[in-house]
Structure formats: C-alpha cells, structure tokens
Design a protein around this motif. Sequence first.
Motif, short mmCIF file in Angstrom:
data_model
loop_
_atom_site.label_atom_id
_atom_site.label_comp_id
_atom_site.label_asym_id
_atom_site.label_seq_id
_atom_site.Cartn_x
_atom_site.Cartn_y
_atom_site.Cartn_z
N CYS A 1 0.82 -1.22 0.00
CA CYS A 1 0.00 0.00 0.00
C CYS A 1 0.85 1.27 0.00
CB CYS A 1 -0.96 0.00 1.18
SG CYS A 1 -2.26 -1.23 0.98
N ASN A 2 1.92 1.27 0.74
CA ASN A 2 2.76 2.47 0.80
C ASN A 2 3.50 2.75 -0.49
OD1 ASN A 2 2.00 3.20 3.38
ND2 ASN A 2 3.58 1.94 4.33
N GLN A 3 3.51 1.78 -1.40
CA GLN A 3 4.16 1.96 -2.70
C GLN A 3 3.23 2.66 -3.70
OE1 GLN A 3 7.39 1.12 -2.76
NE2 GLN A 3 7.06 0.44 -0.67
N LEU A 4 1.94 2.67 -3.40
CA LEU A 4 0.95 3.28 -4.30
C LEU A 4 1.03 4.80 -4.26
CD1 LEU A 4 -2.11 1.07 -3.29
CD2 LEU A 4 -0.78 0.87 -5.40
N PRO A 5 0.60 5.45 -5.34
CA PRO A 5 0.49 6.92 -5.28
C PRO A 5 -0.46 7.32 -4.15
CG PRO A 5 0.23 6.14 -7.53
CD PRO A 5 0.25 4.92 -6.64
N LYS A 6 -0.15 8.40 -3.48
CA LYS A 6 -0.90 8.81 -2.28
C LYS A 6 -2.39 8.94 -2.54
CE LYS A 6 -0.62 12.17 1.44
NZ LYS A 6 -1.75 12.42 2.05
N ASP A 7 -2.79 9.59 -3.63
CA ASP A 7 -4.22 9.78 -3.92
C ASP A 7 -4.94 8.44 -4.10
OD1 ASP A 7 -3.85 12.49 -3.77
OD2 ASP A 7 -3.96 12.83 -5.94
N PHE A 8 -4.30 7.54 -4.82
CA PHE A 8 -4.92 6.23 -5.06
C PHE A 8 -4.98 5.43 -3.77
CE2 PHE A 8 -4.92 1.82 -6.78
CZ PHE A 8 -6.13 1.90 -7.46
N ARG A 9 -3.92 5.49 -2.98
CA ARG A 9 -3.88 4.80 -1.69
C ARG A 9 -4.98 5.32 -0.77
NH1 ARG A 9 1.29 5.84 -0.27
NH2 ARG A 9 0.76 7.67 0.93
N THR A 10 -5.16 6.63 -0.72
CA THR A 10 -6.20 7.23 0.12
C THR A 10 -7.59 6.81 -0.35
OG1 THR A 10 -4.77 9.12 0.57
CG2 THR A 10 -7.13 9.44 0.93
N TYR A 11 -7.78 6.79 -1.67
CA TYR A 11 -9.05 6.38 -2.26
C TYR A 11 -9.39 4.93 -1.88
CZ TYR A 11 -12.37 5.03 -5.91
OH TYR A 11 -13.46 4.55 -6.58
N LEU A 12 -8.43 4.03 -2.09
CA LEU A 12 -8.68 2.62 -1.76
C LEU A 12 -8.94 2.42 -0.27
CD1 LEU A 12 -6.03 0.64 -3.87
CD2 LEU A 12 -8.47 0.95 -4.34
N ALA A 13 -8.17 3.10 0.56
CA ALA A 13 -8.34 2.96 2.01
C ALA A 13 -9.72 3.43 2.45
CB ALA A 13 -7.25 3.73 2.75
N GLU A 14 -10.19 4.52 1.87
CA GLU A 14 -11.51 5.05 2.23
C GLU A 14 -12.63 4.11 1.78
OE1 GLU A 14 -14.66 7.28 3.70
OE2 GLU A 14 -12.55 7.17 4.27
N LEU A 15 -12.53 3.58 0.57
CA LEU A 15 -13.56 2.64 0.11
C LEU A 15 -13.55 1.37 0.97
CD1 LEU A 15 -13.62 2.87 -3.77
CD2 LEU A 15 -15.19 3.86 -2.11
#
Length: 116
Positions: A64-78
């Motif tokens: 997860c920490n390797q993902l772009p921040k915006d995409f990581r935040t999006y996935l975590a929220e969903l």
Amino acid sequence: MNHRIAALEFISQSISPNYSPKTIESLLSFIDSKWAHWEYVAFLANTHLVTPALWAGLNHKNLCNQLPKDFRTYLAELHRQNTVRNSHLMRQLLEVLQKLNQNNIKWCSKSNALSL
C-alpha cells in the motif's frame, strides 16, 4: 502492453492469495511503470466490485505504501466504508436471526428452507 490488460493483471495479482516473490515483483513493476493508469484500475475494480479486496490484497502484501498517495487514500476510504457497511449488515442479520429464534423459526440446512 495494453493498459487495460495491465490494469486487469494488476488487480488479479493484488487480490490473489499468491505472495510469491515473482508476484510481488510484478506488482511493484506495475506500480512503478508507465502502464499504471490508476483511474482505469479504479474503474475496473469498482465495476467488478473488488475495490475493497484490492486494498486488502495490497495491504496483505505490504504494498500500500508503494501506491500513489491519492490512489492509496481512495482505496483505504472505500475499504473503510465497506467495513462499516458489512458491520451494519452483520448487525441486521443477527437481529433477524434473533427474531426468527424468538418465534421458534429454525433454518433447515439440508433443504435450505425455513421451518416452523
């Protein structure tokens, strides 16, 4: 490589229980590549209702920490929203089962039917 195929392979490898070094290397390669069209990955994952599983798979693989921040935040929220939804559904199921039990209605597992 076609970005659609690359996104689909990324999703399938992410949600797969395969933790082999080859799989992790492939996922990291996608994350760092020009083939990483994150909007399309999100579109595919949402279309196939696997976005929470995508987060969980990447999280279990420690990516997860390797993902772009915006995409990581999006996935975590969903994933968080899905967890809340599942908790509500479980609570409703337990309430229904409690009411059925109070009225002496039992589930017959062999015939998959309700019986009195």
